[in-house]
Design an enzyme around this catalytic site. Structure first.
Site, PDB file in Angstrom:
ATOM      1  N   PRO A  29      -2.797  -4.100  -1.459  1.00  0.00           N
ATOM      2  CA  PRO A  29      -3.907  -4.951  -1.025  1.00  0.00           C
ATOM      3  C   PRO A  29      -5.140  -4.173  -0.563  1.00  0.00           C
ATOM      4  O   PRO A  29      -6.026  -4.751   0.073  1.00  0.00           O
ATOM      5  CB  PRO A  29      -3.283  -5.714   0.158  1.00  0.00           C
ATOM      6  CG  PRO A  29      -2.316  -4.732   0.746  1.00  0.00           C
ATOM      7  CD  PRO A  29      -1.771  -3.934  -0.421  1.00  0.00           C
ATOM      8  N   GLU A  30      -5.216  -2.885  -0.884  1.00  0.00           N
ATOM      9  CA  GLU A  30      -6.276  -2.046  -0.326  1.00  0.00           C
ATOM     10  C   GLU A  30      -7.686  -2.573  -0.610  1.00  0.00           C
ATOM     11  O   GLU A  30      -8.568  -2.521   0.262  1.00  0.00           O
ATOM     12  CB  GLU A  30      -6.145  -0.606  -0.859  1.00  0.00           C
ATOM     13  CG  GLU A  30      -5.040   0.213  -0.202  1.00  0.00           C
ATOM     14  CD  GLU A  30      -3.695   0.072  -0.889  1.00  0.00           C
ATOM     15  OE1 GLU A  30      -2.827   0.929  -0.669  1.00  0.00           O
ATOM     16  OE2 GLU A  30      -3.498  -0.907  -1.644  1.00  0.00           O
ATOM     17  N   LEU A  31      -7.936  -3.064  -1.826  1.00  0.00           N
ATOM     18  CA  LEU A  31      -9.289  -3.521  -2.149  1.00  0.00           C
ATOM     19  C   LEU A  31      -9.728  -4.667  -1.244  1.00  0.00           C
ATOM     20  O   LEU A  31     -10.922  -4.808  -0.952  1.00  0.00           O
ATOM     21  CB  LEU A  31      -9.370  -3.959  -3.614  1.00  0.00           C
ATOM     22  CG  LEU A  31      -9.573  -2.853  -4.665  1.00  0.00           C
ATOM     23  CD1 LEU A  31      -9.697  -3.472  -6.052  1.00  0.00           C
ATOM     24  CD2 LEU A  31     -10.801  -2.017  -4.364  1.00  0.00           C
ATOM     25  N   GLY A  88       0.823  -1.205   0.000  1.00  0.00           N
ATOM     26  CA  GLY A  88       0.000   0.000   0.000  1.00  0.00           C
ATOM     27  C   GLY A  88       0.853   1.250   0.000  1.00  0.00           C
ATOM     28  O   GLY A  88       1.636   1.511  -0.923  1.00  0.00           O
ATOM     29  N   HIS A 103      -9.357  -4.767   1.760  1.00  0.00           N
ATOM     30  CA  HIS A 103      -9.798  -4.150   3.008  1.00  0.00           C
ATOM     31  C   HIS A 103     -10.903  -3.125   2.780  1.00  0.00           C
ATOM     32  O   HIS A 103     -11.219  -2.331   3.668  1.00  0.00           O
ATOM     33  CB  HIS A 103      -8.608  -3.491   3.706  1.00  0.00           C
ATOM     34  CG  HIS A 103      -7.473  -4.440   3.955  1.00  0.00           C
ATOM     35  ND1 HIS A 103      -7.519  -5.435   4.908  1.00  0.00           N
ATOM     36  CD2 HIS A 103      -6.266  -4.568   3.348  1.00  0.00           C
ATOM     37  CE1 HIS A 103      -6.398  -6.121   4.893  1.00  0.00           C
ATOM     38  NE2 HIS A 103      -5.609  -5.610   3.950  1.00  0.00           N
TER      39      HIS A 103
END
Length: 241
Positions: free
Chosen positions: A132-134, A109, A136
């Site tokens: 990996p934001e999506l 991120g 979360h």
């Protein structure tokens, strides 16, 4: 404990993000210290090149999301934090001093964004680099600009939309790192070697090269040639240091 450690050696400033138990997640204090230190390094003749790395098991695991919990009810706080994060990412290309990242462990991120905001990247082979934001339920927002500037559109969209993680050799293969090495100590030494080479060159020539590089990256051919012409004339008067 300082959120950011600074080591100075022969014109090179080594900035070590120092929240090892949090994998150097970017809270407000660390982000503020990083921004201020980058500005201080750029303003002093003591610094000619910068290495950015992290203490502990990771380079940087991204934003410290524990600080974001109250932002739904505090739009002003959300805006101030976004302004601060944007200022950090803007600063790398504006610095006259070149920056090399020594990346190991997690670079996720906001940490991935910090790594590729640097002028060069040395990555440890077991690095976990990605967005990996999506996963979360959030969007990789401020970090998107540098990624799309440096990577082919299909590859960039794959990273931000699937959460795929790259290791150090993947980063080299994708053009997001310059070298891959095994072991954190070797990665840091390679980054120090790069920074020492920069520090040995004329500070005027290095800063002019970096400024022209970032200007040309955003210009068409004719405009870039015009900027190159002006720098060519200017460099004839550089001091020989």
């Amino acid at each position: 404990m300082d959120e950011l450690n600074i080591e100075k050696q022969d014109g090179v400033w080594v900035l070590k993000m120092n929240r090892p138990t949090k994998h150097n997640a970017l809270n407000t204090a660390l982000t503020q210290q990083l921004l201020q230190t980058l500005q201080d390094a750029d303003a002093t003749s003591e610094c000619r090149a910068i290495v950015l790395t992290g203490t502990g098991p990771s380079f940087c695991a991204g934003a410290d999301t524990s600080e974001f919990r109250g932002f739904q009810d505090d739009r002003g706080g959300a805006l101030r934090r976004a302004d601060l994060t944007t200022s950090v990412h803007k600063s790398f290309s504006r610095l006259a001093k070149p920056v090399v990242a020594a990346v190991h462990g997690n670079a996720l991120g906001g940490g991935a964004g910090l790594a590729i905001a640097c002028d060069m990247v040395i990555a440890e082979s077991s690095t976990r680099f990605g967005y990996p934001e999506l996963k979360h339920g959030i969007c990789p927002a401020i970090v998107m600009a540098n990624l799309t500037r440096q990577l082919a559109p299909k590859k960039a969209f794959e990273l931000v939309s699937t959460g795929r993680l790259l290791n150090g050799q993947d980063m080299v293969d994708w053009g997001l790192a310059n070298q891959c090495a095994t072991g954190r100590d070797q990665v840091l030494q390679l980054a120090l070697d790069v920074a020492a080479q920069w520090a040995a060159y004329s500070v005027y020539a290095v800063s002019a090269t970096k400024r022209l590089f970032h200007r040309c990256a955003d210009l068409g051919l004719m405009e870039g040639l015009a900027c190159g012409h002006d720098t060519n004339v200017m460099m004839r008067s550089f001091p020989r240091d």
